[in-house]
Design a protein around this motif. Sequence first.
Motif: not given
Length: 429
Positions: A3-11, A23-30
Motif C-alpha cells: 500500500t505504501a508504494a502505491i501511495i508513493i507512486l500516486v502522490v 508528462i514523460s518526465i512525470t511518468l519516469a520520475g514517479s
Amino acid sequence: MNTAAIIILVVSFIALIVLRFPISITLAGSTLITLMYLDIPWVVVGQRMIQGMNSFPMLTIPFFILAGQIMSEGGMALRLVNLAQLFVGTMRGGLAMVNCVACMFFGNISGSAAADVSSVGSVLIPAMKKKGYDADYAVAVTTSASIQGVVVPPSHNLVLYSIAAGGVSISSLFLGGIVPGLCLLLVLMIVSYVIARKRQYAKGDPITWKEVPKIVRDGLLSLMTGVIILGGILTGWFTATEAGAIACAYAFVLTFFIYRDVPLSRFWVVLKRTFRTVAMVLFLIAASDAFGWILAYLKIPTLVSDLFLNISSNPLVILLLINILLLLLGFPMDMAPMILIMTPILLPVVTQLGIDPVHFGIILILNCGIGLITPPVGTVLFIGCAIGKVSVNQATKASLPFFLAMCVVLLLITYIPGISLWLPHLYGK
C-alpha cells in the motif's frame, strides 16, 4: 499488496503533474521514486524503457507522422476542401458541412486531429468568418470535426493503443474505426445543419462544371494516401509498417513533384518537425512502458478491476463507469499519455467481462479524442482558438452541442459493438 508504494507512486505522479513537469518526465520520475522506496535497481527503468521502444510495429508511428507532415506542408487541405464542396457545399450552412467532410478526408490522410484543425482550419475558419458565420461557431465546427482524425485510419493513436494493449491487431483497429468515424461525421453534420438553419447562415457558393474535373482529380490524388495504407493492409500486400513507408514515398512524390506547392528545400523543415514530434512520442512511450511495469508489479490493474467488479458485474454498467472516468480524465490529460496510462489499467477489466479489445480500443480512442476539445488541456481547442482569434471560453460554449453529439456517438459505439466490429469480422481480422 504494498500500500505504501502505491501511495508513493500516486502522490509523486500527482505532485509532478501539479508542478507542471512534462508528462514523460512525470511518468519516469514517479516510477524512479517508487523504485527507490522498493529498493529495486534503477537499471530496471532503463531496461523497460528500451524494451518499450524495441518493437517493429513502433516504426509505423514515425512513418505515419512523416506522411501526415508532408501532406500538411502543401496545399492538400485546400484541395480536400474543394472536393468536399462538391458534395455538400450548396446546402444551408454549406461551409460548415464542407468543414466536417474535409476534416474526415484530411483525417484519412494525416491521422492527427491537431494536423487536421491546423490545415483545414487555416483555410475554412477565415472563409467561414468572411461569409458571415460567427467566429466561435466556425472554431467549434472545425475543432469538433477534426476529432474524426483520431478514429479513422491511419490514426497513429490507434497504433499507440495497439502497442499499449500488447499487440492488438493494427489492421483490425483501422477497420474498426471506419464505421464509428462515419457515424461521427453524420452526427456532426446534423448538428451543424440544425445550428446553421437556426442562425440562417448562407448557402455555399456553387461550383461550375468546368472546375469539377480538376477538383475531383486533385482530391482523389490526395485521398490515395489513405487508400494505399488501408487497401494494402486489407489485401495483405504489406503490413501496417510497410504501408506507412509506402505512404511516405507517395506523399513525397505527390507534394514535391506533382502538386509542387512548396519547393523541395522545405523537405528538410518537414523532417526536423517530424523528428521533433517522433522523439517526444517515443520518449513518452518508453516512459509509459516503465510506468506500466511498476503498475503491474504493484498489481494496480488487478485492484482497479476488483474495484469495478465490486461495484457491478454488469458489463453495461462497467462500460458506463469507464466512459465517465475517461471523459473526466480527458479534461486534465492529453491524448497520448492517457492512452498509454489507462490501457494497461482498464484493458484487464474489460477483457475479464468478455469485451473485445478492438471494441474497447475504439471506445478509449474516442473518449480521448473528445478530451482534445475540452479545457484546460484541450490541444485541438487551443489551436482552433488561435486560428479563429476567439477566447477559449467562447469556443467552449459554442462547442457544447458538438460535445453532446459526440457523447451520443460514444454511447452508441459503447453499447452496439457491431459498429466497431462489423468490418474487422467481415474481413476475418
